[in-house]
Write a protein that holds these residues in place. Structure first.
Motif, PDB file in Angstrom:
ATOM      1  N   VAL A  17       0.845  -1.190   0.000  1.00  0.00           N
ATOM      2  CA  VAL A  17       0.000   0.000   0.000  1.00  0.00           C
ATOM      3  C   VAL A  17       0.883   1.244   0.000  1.00  0.00           C
ATOM      4  CG1 VAL A  17      -1.709   1.335   1.287  1.00  0.00           C
ATOM      5  CG2 VAL A  17      -1.922  -1.160   1.087  1.00  0.00           C
ATOM      6  N   ALA A  18       1.902   1.183   0.853  1.00  0.00           N
ATOM      7  CA  ALA A  18       2.791   2.341   0.947  1.00  0.00           C
ATOM      8  C   ALA A  18       3.450   2.612  -0.391  1.00  0.00           C
ATOM      9  CB  ALA A  18       3.841   2.100   2.021  1.00  0.00           C
ATOM     10  N   VAL A  74      -1.973  -2.255  -5.866  1.00  0.00           N
ATOM     11  CA  VAL A  74      -1.589  -2.941  -4.629  1.00  0.00           C
ATOM     12  C   VAL A  74      -1.651  -4.445  -4.830  1.00  0.00           C
ATOM     13  CG1 VAL A  74      -2.276  -3.394  -2.258  1.00  0.00           C
ATOM     14  CG2 VAL A  74      -2.265  -1.054  -3.122  1.00  0.00           C
ATOM     15  N   ILE A  75      -2.753  -4.907  -5.387  1.00  0.00           N
ATOM     16  CA  ILE A  75      -2.925  -6.352  -5.579  1.00  0.00           C
ATOM     17  C   ILE A  75      -1.810  -6.898  -6.471  1.00  0.00           C
ATOM     18  CG2 ILE A  75      -4.374  -8.081  -6.703  1.00  0.00           C
ATOM     19  CD1 ILE A  75      -5.602  -7.332  -4.147  1.00  0.00           C
ATOM     20  N   LYS A  76      -1.515  -6.123  -7.515  1.00  0.00           N
ATOM     21  CA  LYS A  76      -0.506  -6.633  -8.432  1.00  0.00           C
ATOM     22  C   LYS A  76       0.885  -6.682  -7.804  1.00  0.00           C
ATOM     23  CE  LYS A  76      -0.678  -6.039 -12.851  1.00  0.00           C
ATOM     24  NZ  LYS A  76      -0.842  -5.469 -14.201  1.00  0.00           N
ATOM     25  N   SER A  77       1.194  -5.705  -6.988  1.00  0.00           N
ATOM     26  CA  SER A  77       2.498  -5.797  -6.321  1.00  0.00           C
ATOM     27  C   SER A  77       2.544  -6.992  -5.397  1.00  0.00           C
ATOM     28  CB  SER A  77       2.843  -4.561  -5.489  1.00  0.00           C
ATOM     29  OG  SER A  77       2.143  -3.459  -5.888  1.00  0.00           O
ATOM     30  N   LEU A  78       1.414  -7.238  -4.751  1.00  0.00           N
ATOM     31  CA  LEU A  78       1.388  -8.401  -3.849  1.00  0.00           C
ATOM     32  C   LEU A  78       1.580  -9.697  -4.642  1.00  0.00           C
ATOM     33  CD1 LEU A  78      -1.586  -7.384  -1.507  1.00  0.00           C
ATOM     34  CD2 LEU A  78       0.854  -7.353  -0.971  1.00  0.00           C
ATOM     35  N   ILE A  79       0.855  -9.769  -5.754  1.00  0.00           N
ATOM     36  CA  ILE A  79       0.960 -10.989  -6.569  1.00  0.00           C
ATOM     37  C   ILE A  79       2.397 -11.177  -7.040  1.00  0.00           C
ATOM     38  CG2 ILE A  79       0.315 -12.045  -8.767  1.00  0.00           C
ATOM     39  CD1 ILE A  79      -2.416 -10.693  -8.462  1.00  0.00           C
ATOM     40  N   GLU A  80       2.956 -10.093  -7.554  1.00  0.00           N
ATOM     41  CA  GLU A  80       4.307 -10.188  -8.090  1.00  0.00           C
ATOM     42  C   GLU A  80       5.278 -10.660  -7.019  1.00  0.00           C
ATOM     43  OE1 GLU A  80       5.874  -6.606  -9.749  1.00  0.00           O
ATOM     44  OE2 GLU A  80       7.508  -7.686 -10.735  1.00  0.00           O
ATOM     45  N   SER A  81       5.199 -10.050  -5.888  1.00  0.00           N
ATOM     46  CA  SER A  81       6.130 -10.385  -4.826  1.00  0.00           C
ATOM     47  C   SER A  81       5.948 -11.836  -4.362  1.00  0.00           C
ATOM     48  CB  SER A  81       5.940  -9.417  -3.665  1.00  0.00           C
ATOM     49  OG  SER A  81       6.646  -9.861  -2.542  1.00  0.00           O
ATOM     50  N   TYR A  82       4.698 -12.204  -4.138  1.00  0.00           N
ATOM     51  CA  TYR A  82       4.491 -13.552  -3.605  1.00  0.00           C
ATOM     52  C   TYR A  82       4.836 -14.610  -4.652  1.00  0.00           C
ATOM     53  CZ  TYR A  82       2.788 -17.134  -0.529  1.00  0.00           C
ATOM     54  OH  TYR A  82       2.740 -18.214   0.288  1.00  0.00           O
ATOM     55  N   PHE A  83       4.496 -14.297  -5.896  1.00  0.00           N
ATOM     56  CA  PHE A  83       4.792 -15.259  -6.962  1.00  0.00           C
ATOM     57  C   PHE A  83       6.294 -15.535  -7.040  1.00  0.00           C
ATOM     58  CE2 PHE A  83       5.763 -16.523 -11.313  1.00  0.00           C
ATOM     59  CZ  PHE A  83       4.834 -17.536 -11.501  1.00  0.00           C
TER      60      PHE A  83
END
Ligand code: GDP
Ligand code: MG
Length: 695
Positions: free
Chosen positions: A519-520, A601-610
């Motif tokens: 988010v940040a 936000v969702i996409k950064s999360l996906i990218e990172s977790y993936f």
């Protein structure tokens, strides 16, 4: 010459044994000299057969290539005894075991030398006419005999100066050219013939020989007609190499004169007549050095020595060849094993040995003990690192996922009310979808390694296995069953690796960016509320931008505030809601700023977790394959082979040799014996004492 026959034919046999393309390439013996100087007579004396037309004037008008073929029966027990029984020097017209054949008349055997002479004349005339014409087209005659040394001799027309009969103006040039063609062959021994009653200083033969063999390495001077010298003169100065020195010196001869020929004097009688001439001669007979230069026999002995040296020169090469072949045959015999192991115990032992050898080969190929590059284990490693890992790295976090899908998922996840925060459930749904994409490259990697193991199995077969086709087939079955059996747990484990990931999305993973940070990151960037940069997205998906057409969307019309006010004076109308489209797509509406940042936000999360999961997967798949497939097969192989194939009752069936093995073994054994004998012969030839035995 006969003394060399056994040696040469033995060696020829050896060469035959070590490969047909090898020939004991003995030098050609070529006579060159003036017309009627006695060339044909000298050749006949050497061969010991009367088969050449001789006489005054130009008799030899085409080159005659005479190939002597030794017909002695094959094998090393050569015909030395039989050549003692039959007189090799007999030149009676009854050819008997000897015959001649012309290349221009294949298949027709000439059984008398008289006939051969007639045919040479006929064939010469056929091409050159009967009026002294010449031709450089050779006549090829082969003489088959058990008593001859396999030599090639060439009789040539004599050098003339003045054209006679049908001869062309440039007869001298033509003949010289023809002679040069033959004597310039470096494998030719030149017999430069000069009649003793002419001056050697004028000898065309010596002049031509010198032109092609300046150092005289392969030229022997022959002085014929020593009997025809003026009484009181002799050839001793020439014979003692004082007049026109030749490296190999001169030999004086007395051949049969025309009168002898007319009287049908045999070659043998001719030779003894020659011997008598020299030993009764007042000059020659009194000088030992001179006597060593006189007579056809001495000429033959000289030729023998040259041939012997030639033979010895080829020996080291022949010996090498035999030794190499011996090694090969021995190796093959080893692979073919010892026949006649009938007892079950021995057979069983061999069987166990083979199985264990196979398993050991398999393991060492995998462990990289093999010397060849990119072999076995190295190739599996290549599959892991260069194929699997590299291609997994190209699987991106958003592959197959469009921004639209991200947005829709978010919207759907919010359900009927707007969430205050980015809905976690959207992340959960989307990340699972992306993680599931890793499974198929993982399974493919298993397949690749499986195929590699099959290859390795093929390379692990001990050479001896060829002998036992039944065992080989069963062994292949066992290996391939074992491989297949290990495949499903491996595949299942790879699938499980994905399932394990799906079972728990570990948002507290230390490498995961986490909600707050995502988010940040977005807030920092969203001052301008830019749509997500296309460059962050994998190919094929583009971020949606607002379109004017979207503002006209019917979807929002129901909320239109002025609808009722448009008809202030009319009867109150019933407000109808437009019907809800059966499928609703958000593409029609541009994402709001809030949506954009949620998507981000969702996409950064996906990218990172993936990336976290992909890293684990790249690490775990090879480990899984090694554990469940490669190592398992390697460790279980030997036991599996033994328990499946080593059964008392089956040993004999499995160890049945292929039908051709016995034959191959026999061939190899024969070859080995032959080569052994060949080696003996080569040594024998090497130790053969030319000077004491060739006489
Ligand atoms: P070519 O033309 O060089 O081949 O010579 P030939 O061998 O045909 O011989 C020519 C003639 O010389 C023949 O009549 C032979 O008999 C004769 N002839 C050759 N050599 C001798 C020899 O040493 N002594 C005698 N008396 N006659 C010889
Ligand atoms: Mg001649």
């Amino acid at each position: 010459m006969e003394q060399l026959i056994p040696i040469a034919s033995k060696l020829q046999d050896v060469l035959g044994a070590v490969g047909q393309n090898t020939q004991l390439d003995l030098p050609q013996i070529v006579v060159v000299g003036g017309q009627s100087s006695g060339k044909s007579s000298v050749l006949e004396g050497i061969v010991g057969r009367s088969f050449l037309p001789r006489g005054t004037g130009i008799v030899t008008r085409r080159p005659l290539i005479l190939t002597l073929v030794n017909t002695r029966t094959p094998g090393y027990e050569h015909s030395q005894e039989s050549s003692e029984n039959q007189d090799p020097n007999s030149d009676s017209d009854d050819v008997g075991v000897e015959w001649g054949e012309f290349v221009h008349m294949p298949g027709r055997k000439f059984h008398s030398f008289q006939q051969i002479r007639v045919e040479i004349v006929r064939e010469t005339d056929r091409l050159t006419g009967s009026n002294k014409g010449i031709s450089n087209d050779p006549i090829s005659l082969k003489i088959y005999s058990p008593h001859v040394l396999a030599l090639t001799l060439v009789d040539l027309p004599g050098i003339t100066k003045v054209p006679v009969g049908d001869q062309p103006e440039n007869i001298e040039e033509q003949i010289q050219e023809m002679l040069l063609e033959f004597i310039s062959n470096p494998n030719a021994i030149i017999l430069a013939v000069t009649a003793a009653n002419t001056d050697v200083a004028n000898s065309d033969a010596l002049r031509m020989a010198k032109a092609v063999d300046p150092y005289g390495n392969r030229t022997i001077g022959v002085l014929t007609k020593c009997d025809l010298m003026d009484p009181g003169t002799d050839a001793s100065d020439v014979l003692l190499n004082r007049v026109y020195p030749l490296r190999r010196g001169y030999i004086g001869t007395v051949n049969r004169g025309q009168k002898d020929i007319n009287e049908d004097l045999s070659i043998r009688d001719g030779l003894s007549k020659e011997e008598q001439f020299f030993s009764n001669h007042p000059v020659y007979s009194t000088d030992r050095n001179l006597m060593e230069k006189c007579g056809t026999k001495i000429l033959a002995k000289n030729l023998n020595n040259i041939l012997m040296h030639h033979i010895r020169d080829v020996l080291p090469d022949v010996k090498n060849r035999i030794t190499t072949m011996m090694t090969d045959v021995t190796l093959e015999l080893d692979a073919l094993g010892v026949p006649g192991q009938k007892s079950r115990n021995t057979l069983g032992g061999t069987l166990l040995g083979l199985l264990s050898k196979f398993a050991t080969n398999f393991a060492s190929i995998i462990d990289g003990k093999a010397l060849v590059e990119l072999f076995g284990g190295a190739r599996i490693n290549y599959i892991f690192n260069d194929i699997f890992s590299t291609s997994l790295m190209t699987v991106g976090p958003f592959d197959g996922l469009t921004d639209e899908e991200v947005r829709t998922t978010i919207t759907n996840a919010m359900g009927t009310r707007r969430a205050l925060f980015v809905p976690e459930i959207a992340f959960d749904i989307l990340i699972r979808r992306q993680i599931a994409r890793l499974e198929s490259p993982g399974i493919e990697c298993v397949d690749l390694v499986y195929e590699e193991l099959q290859r390795i199995a093929g390379q692990s077969e001990p050479k001896e296995l060829n002998r036992f086709p039944f065992l080989r087939e069963r062994l292949c079955d066992v290996v391939s069953n074992l491989l297949k059996r290990c495949m499903s747990p491996t595949q299942m484990m790879v699938e499980n690796l994905v399932k394990i990931e799906l079972a728990y999305i570990n948002t507290s993973h230390p490498d995961f960016i986490g909600g707050a940070r995502a988010v940040a990151a977005v807030t920092n960037r969203s001052v301008n509320l830019q749509p997500i940069r296309t460059s962050e997205l994998p190919e094929g998906s583009t971020s949606e931008t607002p379109t004017s057409q979207a503002t006209n969307s019917q979807f929002f019309n129901a909320e239109g505030e002025n609808e009722g006010e448009q008809t202030p004076y009319g009867p109150p109308t019933i407000v109808h809601l437009p019907s809800v489209p059966t499928t609703m797509k958000q593409t029609d509406i541009p994402p709001s700023d809030r949506e954009l940042s949620e998507m981000h936000v969702i996409k950064s999360l996906i990218e990172s977790y993936f990336k976290v999961v992909r890293k684990t997967f790249i690490d775990m798949v090879p480990k899984t394959i090694m554990f469940f497939l490669v190592n398992h097969v390697k460790d279980a192989l030997q036991n599996e082979l033994v328990s499946e194939l080593y059964r008392e009752s089956e040993v004999e069936t499995l160890m049945k040799e292929a039908d051709d093995v016995a034959q191959r073994r026999q061939n190899c054994e024969e070859m080995r014996d032959l080569l052994g004998k060949a080696l003996e012969i080569v040594n024998e030839v090497r130790d053969f004492n030319t000077f004491s035995q060739v006489e």
